[in-house]
Design a protein around this motif. Structure first.
Motif: not given
Lengths: 222, 239
Positions: A64-74, A80-91
């Motif tokens: 759980i310590l690792g799982l929480s880090r990957t998204m909180s880093r964004e 995260m907005d920067g990623l969502l603004l790019s043409p990369v798909s959510v999938e």
């Protein structure tokens, strides 16, 4: 290079540069294994069921310590907005974050599992290929659920407290199946005896990966 | 001609609260729109919807004929966004950040683009420094570079001057003037009249979710804009 590989590479590079997640998971896992080992009377042996339980409690609690880090880093600077603004798909975004989680938990397990055999006896060391298969299947399930819920909780102020509350109830069925299969592997049972459970683990991983693909857009949007 | 960006009858509701109430406007290529409005007027929501980060309740947006809902990926390729959040990774260097973002847009040579942009924003000497060590002004300059990696035809700026000191604000104004000279369409959202008027070719006022005023900059002087702003802001409660 696709968005999936770019995000995966970025996150693994970040972890390589500052290995907070893996070191945290390994340290916590070691601590749990040692504490649980102290509870066992000297010279006595534990059953395969208990051994499997100890191993998976250690892995799930420390992961759980690792799982929480990957998204909180964004979360920092609203990356995260920067990623969502790019043409990369959510999938691709979800798949990359999930893959990062699988890799990080696997790295931690590479230290935790050998220590388990050292502390609890190599009598459980019966079939390495099957144990690796179970570990990978369990990791995929953990990572799918963990990635989805860490995305949900990353937007909250108490994400590290909230994630376990959402994560554990959903992984309990997967943990119980994993413990069952692992104990059978420790007993040296034939693959045919537990293969049906392996299919359930595969289905579990597929269902939550599919849910992640479907829900991530709603979770991270707005 | 206002055929570059078309916003038609845009509504946004948050659990019963209407943040946008039928916003309609169009911009031609090279237009520089400064959008003013008090806090809560719906400026950031409007920019959020145009930038694809927020879904509209209803309405239609097109850039160069690409519809936001039908062709989101083509739509996103036209956009660059600068907000008061840098969208930059603190643990990565300035160069790594730009190369990463440039790679997400599948540019042929992401590193070359990143280096060129670092020179433009005068951060090339600090290209190997981690963003976490940068001042607010340096971050904002790098944020401008990040927003330009895909050479966007529409640039959205949400309160870009927020938290900047005088020097950093002057540099940003200079960079915005340069963007204007490159025929990019720009929308700046701010509540600061001084900053917003500098490079504008069009000015608009958003109040209580409605676009209550929109005029070419050369037909509006500061006094008129101030009067219109006060009139509509004071009328917010009745809107």
């Amino acid at each position: 290079m696709s968005g999936f590989w770019l995000i995966l590479q970025k996150d693994l590079y970040a972890e390589f540069r500052r290995p907070e997640s893996v070191i945290g998971m390994v340290f916590f896992g070691f601590l749990l294994l040692v504490i649980l080992n102290l509870a066992i009377p000297l010279g006595s042996e534990i059953s395969p069921e208990t051994g499997a339980g100890i191993l998976w409690v250690t892995i799930t609690v420390s992961s759980i310590l690792g799982l929480s880090r990957t998204m909180s880093r964004e979360r920092e600077n609203r990356c995260m907005d920067g990623l969502l603004l790019s043409p990369v798909s959510v999938e691709a975004l979800f798949a990359a974050k999930m893959a990062v989680n699988v890799v990080l938990v696997l790295l931690a397990e590479c230290s935790i599992i050998p220590l388990f055999f050292i502390l609890y006896g190599d009598g459980f060391f019966t079939s390495l290929p099957m144990l690796v298969l179970v570990v990978v299947l369990a990791n995929v399930g953990f990572a799918a659920i963990g990635t989805l819920f860490s995305a949900i909780t990353a937007g909250t102020s108490r994400n590290e407290a909230l994630l376990p509350l959402l994560f554990y109830p959903l992984v309990i069925p997967l943990i119980s199946i994993t413990v069952k299969v692992t104990s059978m592997i420790f007993q040296g049972a034939a693959v045919a005896d537990y293969s049906s459970w392996l299919y359930v683990m595969i289905a579990y991983g597929c269902i939550f990966t599919g849910l992640g693909f479907l829900l991530l857009d709603h979770v991270v949007g707005e | 001609m206002s055929d570059f960006l078309t916003v038609k009858n845009l509504f946004k509701e948050y659990e019963g609260y209407r943040a946008l109430r039928g916003v309609t406007f169009g911009l031609a290529k090279g237009d520089f729109l400064s959008l003013f409005g008090p806090n809560g007027a719906g400026k950031s929501t409007l920019l959020g919807i145009i930038s694809t980060l927020v879904s509209p309740t209803s309405g239609q947006i097109e850039i160069k004929g690409f519809d936001l809902t039908e062709e989101p990926e083509q739509f996103k390729k036209q956009l660059g966004v600068i907000s008061h959040h840098s969208l930059l990774y603190d643990h990565m260097t300035a160069l790594e950040n730009l190369v990463f973002y440039a790679s997400l847009y599948k540019l042929k040579d992401p590193e070359k683009t990143a280096v060129e942009l670092l020179r433009v924003v005068e951060l090339y000497p600090r290209r190997h420094s981690r963003v976490g060590q940068f001042s607010r002004g340096m971050r904002q300059r790098l944020s401008v570079a990040r927003a330009l990696v895909n050479d966007p035809s529409l640039l959205l700026l949400d309160e870009p001057y927020s938290g900047l000191d005088q020097d950093a604000a002057a540099m940003l104004t200079e960079q915005l003037a340069e963007l204007k000279s490159k025929e990019r369409t720009v929308i700046v959202v701010t509540h600061n009249l001084d900053h917003g008027l500098n490079s504008a070719t069009k000015v608009g006022i958003l109040a209580a979710g409605r676009l209550v005023f929109m005029e070419a900059r050369n037909r509006v002087d500061r006094a008129l804009l101030e009067a219109e702003y006060l009139r509509h802001v004071q009328g917010d409660g009745e809107a």
